[in-house]
Design a protein around this motif. Structure first.
Motif, short mmCIF file in Angstrom:
data_model
loop_
_atom_site.label_atom_id
_atom_site.label_comp_id
_atom_site.label_asym_id
_atom_site.label_seq_id
_atom_site.Cartn_x
_atom_site.Cartn_y
_atom_site.Cartn_z
N VAL A 64 -60.84 -3.53 8.73
CA VAL A 64 -61.12 -4.09 7.41
C VAL A 64 -62.37 -4.96 7.49
CG1 VAL A 64 -58.68 -4.10 6.74
CG2 VAL A 64 -59.69 -6.13 7.77
N LEU A 65 -63.02 -5.19 6.36
CA LEU A 65 -64.16 -6.10 6.33
C LEU A 65 -63.69 -7.51 6.69
CD1 LEU A 65 -65.95 -4.92 3.07
CD2 LEU A 65 -66.58 -4.38 5.43
N TYR A 66 -64.56 -8.24 7.36
CA TYR A 66 -64.14 -9.58 7.82
C TYR A 66 -63.75 -10.48 6.66
CZ TYR A 66 -68.64 -11.84 6.62
OH TYR A 66 -69.73 -12.35 5.97
N GLN A 67 -64.35 -10.23 5.47
CA GLN A 67 -64.02 -11.07 4.32
C GLN A 67 -62.56 -10.92 3.89
OE1 GLN A 67 -66.60 -8.96 4.58
NE2 GLN A 67 -68.45 -9.76 3.61
N GLY A 68 -61.96 -9.77 4.20
CA GLY A 68 -60.58 -9.54 3.82
C GLY A 68 -59.59 -9.69 4.95
N MET A 69 -60.05 -10.17 6.11
CA MET A 69 -59.18 -10.20 7.28
C MET A 69 -58.02 -11.17 7.10
SD MET A 69 -58.48 -8.92 10.21
CE MET A 69 -60.00 -8.06 10.68
N THR A 70 -58.27 -12.36 6.58
CA THR A 70 -57.21 -13.36 6.43
C THR A 70 -56.10 -12.83 5.53
OG1 THR A 70 -58.76 -15.19 6.77
CG2 THR A 70 -56.67 -15.70 5.67
N ALA A 71 -56.47 -12.23 4.40
CA ALA A 71 -55.47 -11.69 3.48
C ALA A 71 -54.72 -10.53 4.10
CB ALA A 71 -56.15 -11.25 2.18
N THR A 72 -55.41 -9.69 4.86
CA THR A 72 -54.76 -8.55 5.51
C THR A 72 -53.74 -9.02 6.55
OG1 THR A 72 -56.69 -7.12 5.20
CG2 THR A 72 -55.14 -6.51 6.95
N LEU A 73 -54.12 -10.00 7.36
CA LEU A 73 -53.19 -10.51 8.36
C LEU A 73 -51.97 -11.15 7.73
CD1 LEU A 73 -55.73 -12.03 10.93
CD2 LEU A 73 -54.50 -9.86 11.09
N GLU A 75 -50.60 -10.15 4.94
CA GLU A 75 -49.74 -9.05 4.49
C GLU A 75 -49.02 -8.38 5.66
OE1 GLU A 75 -50.80 -6.34 1.39
OE2 GLU A 75 -52.62 -7.46 0.92
N ILE A 76 -49.64 -8.34 6.81
CA ILE A 76 -49.01 -7.74 7.99
C ILE A 76 -47.81 -8.57 8.43
CG2 ILE A 76 -49.34 -7.25 10.45
CD1 ILE A 76 -52.28 -6.59 9.74
N GLY A 77 -47.92 -9.88 8.32
CA GLY A 77 -46.82 -10.75 8.73
C GLY A 77 -46.55 -10.65 10.21
N ASP A 78 -45.27 -10.50 10.58
CA ASP A 78 -44.89 -10.44 11.99
C ASP A 78 -44.76 -9.00 12.50
OD1 ASP A 78 -44.75 -13.18 12.35
OD2 ASP A 78 -42.68 -13.28 11.63
N GLY A 79 -45.26 -8.04 11.72
CA GLY A 79 -45.06 -6.64 12.09
C GLY A 79 -45.73 -6.22 13.38
N LEU A 80 -46.75 -6.95 13.81
CA LEU A 80 -47.48 -6.58 15.02
C LEU A 80 -47.17 -7.47 16.22
CD1 LEU A 80 -51.01 -5.73 13.55
CD2 LEU A 80 -49.27 -4.14 14.39
N ARG A 81 -46.19 -8.35 16.07
CA ARG A 81 -45.87 -9.25 17.17
C ARG A 81 -45.43 -8.44 18.40
NH1 ARG A 81 -45.75 -14.34 17.46
NH2 ARG A 81 -45.97 -14.49 15.18
N GLY A 82 -46.10 -8.68 19.52
CA GLY A 82 -45.79 -8.00 20.76
C GLY A 82 -46.32 -6.59 20.88
N LYS A 83 -47.10 -6.12 19.89
CA LYS A 83 -47.58 -4.74 19.87
C LYS A 83 -49.06 -4.64 20.25
CE LYS A 83 -44.58 -2.15 16.79
NZ LYS A 83 -44.62 -1.12 15.72
N PRO A 84 -49.47 -3.49 20.80
CA PRO A 84 -50.89 -3.25 21.04
C PRO A 84 -51.65 -3.12 19.72
CG PRO A 84 -49.54 -1.81 22.41
CD PRO A 84 -48.63 -2.42 21.39
N GLN A 110 -58.91 -14.30 17.25
CA GLN A 110 -58.27 -14.80 16.04
C GLN A 110 -57.13 -13.89 15.61
OE1 GLN A 110 -61.30 -15.35 13.08
NE2 GLN A 110 -62.26 -17.06 14.14
N ILE A 111 -57.37 -12.58 15.69
CA ILE A 111 -56.33 -11.61 15.32
C ILE A 111 -55.15 -11.72 16.26
CG2 ILE A 111 -55.80 -9.14 15.21
CD1 ILE A 111 -58.68 -8.71 14.23
N GLU A 112 -55.41 -11.85 17.55
CA GLU A 112 -54.32 -11.97 18.51
C GLU A 112 -53.49 -13.22 18.24
OE1 GLU A 112 -54.26 -10.45 22.74
OE2 GLU A 112 -54.71 -12.56 23.08
N SER A 113 -54.15 -14.33 17.96
CA SER A 113 -53.45 -15.57 17.67
C SER A 113 -52.62 -15.46 16.40
CB SER A 113 -54.46 -16.72 17.55
OG SER A 113 -53.82 -17.93 17.22
N ALA A 114 -53.15 -14.81 15.38
CA ALA A 114 -52.47 -14.72 14.09
C ALA A 114 -51.29 -13.76 14.11
CB ALA A 114 -53.46 -14.29 13.01
N THR A 115 -51.39 -12.68 14.89
CA THR A 115 -50.37 -11.63 14.86
C THR A 115 -49.34 -11.76 15.97
OG1 THR A 115 -51.71 -10.16 16.24
CG2 THR A 115 -51.96 -9.97 13.84
N GLY A 116 -49.71 -12.39 17.09
CA GLY A 116 -48.84 -12.38 18.25
C GLY A 116 -48.84 -11.04 18.96
#
Length: 214
Positions: A64-73, A75-84, A110-116
């Motif tokens: 996604v474009l960096y401008q939309g990254m915060t909103a995208t993360l 919406e993802i919530g905890d769905g990527l916690r522990g995932k590649p 930043q993505i790793e920190s936000a998603t786990g």
């Protein structure tokens, strides 16, 4: 491999199309549902919410474009916690072609920190046209694709995805090196905006590759 594609732009299209052709099972979510549905049909895949797609994949691509990254993360919530996770994004503004992240810290971190999740930086140094090439070959040799991260399984899966596109994987280190890849991308983006051909790339070469005597 099940790949959750988060984003429905040109990079998601280019990478997802090639991975679907290689036999991977894909599911996609996008901020524009019409675009996500169109790509799902193109790939013979399914579309869903960001959270559904995050939970679906063995690995996820965030594109996604960096401008939309915060909103995208969000919406993802905890769905990527522990995932590649594969991060192909570039936090580069196009007025001065500089990074918008804080000095020394990458978007990948930043993505790793936000998603786990376990983030690998890859596929960020080329325009989407390059990933549509079958395979990406320059000067009669495969494109070398740098990637970095710290989780063994995530790195191994990313290496396979690079190989599936016809690229030559090049592991450059842990996730701290993502900052350098993003800075390299700023140079490529400035060249593209300056009118260079969309197939402009950096490729790793050495004397042994071309048989040049020392």
């Amino acid at each position: 491999m099940k790949i959750g594609v988060l984003g429905a732009g040109v990079m998601a299209d280019a990478l997802g199309t090639r991975w679907a052709a290689a036999g991977h099972e894909l599911m996609i979510a996008g901020r524009t549902a019409v675009k996500a549905d169109a790509l799902a049909r193109k790939w013979g895949a399914r579309a869903g919410s960001f959270e559904e797609v995050a939970e679906f994949g063995d690995i996820a691509l965030i594109a996604v474009l960096y401008q939309g990254m915060t909103a995208t993360l969000a919406e993802i919530g905890d769905g990527l916690r522990g995932k590649p996770i594969v991060d192909c994004n570039n936090p580069v503004e196009i007025e001065h072609f500089t990074l918008v992240t804080e000095p020394g810290r990458s978007m990948a971190q930043q993505i790793e920190s936000a998603t786990g999740g376990h983030v690998v930086k890859a596929f960020n140094l080329c325009e989407a046209h390059v990933w549509q090439m079958e395979p990406p070959v320059f000067d009669n040799r495969r494109l070398v694709v740098p990637y970095c991260g710290e989780h063994f399984a995530a790195l191994d899966m990313t290496r396979q995805l690079i190989t599936d596109l016809g690229g030559e994987p090049l592991l450059i280190g842990d996730l701290r090196h993502a900052h350098h890849l993003e800075a390299m991308a700023a140079i490529v983006i400035s060249l593209l905006f300056g009118g260079r051909d969309p197939y402009t790339v950096f490729n790793l070469v050495d004397r042994a590759t071309h048989g040049i005597d020392a």
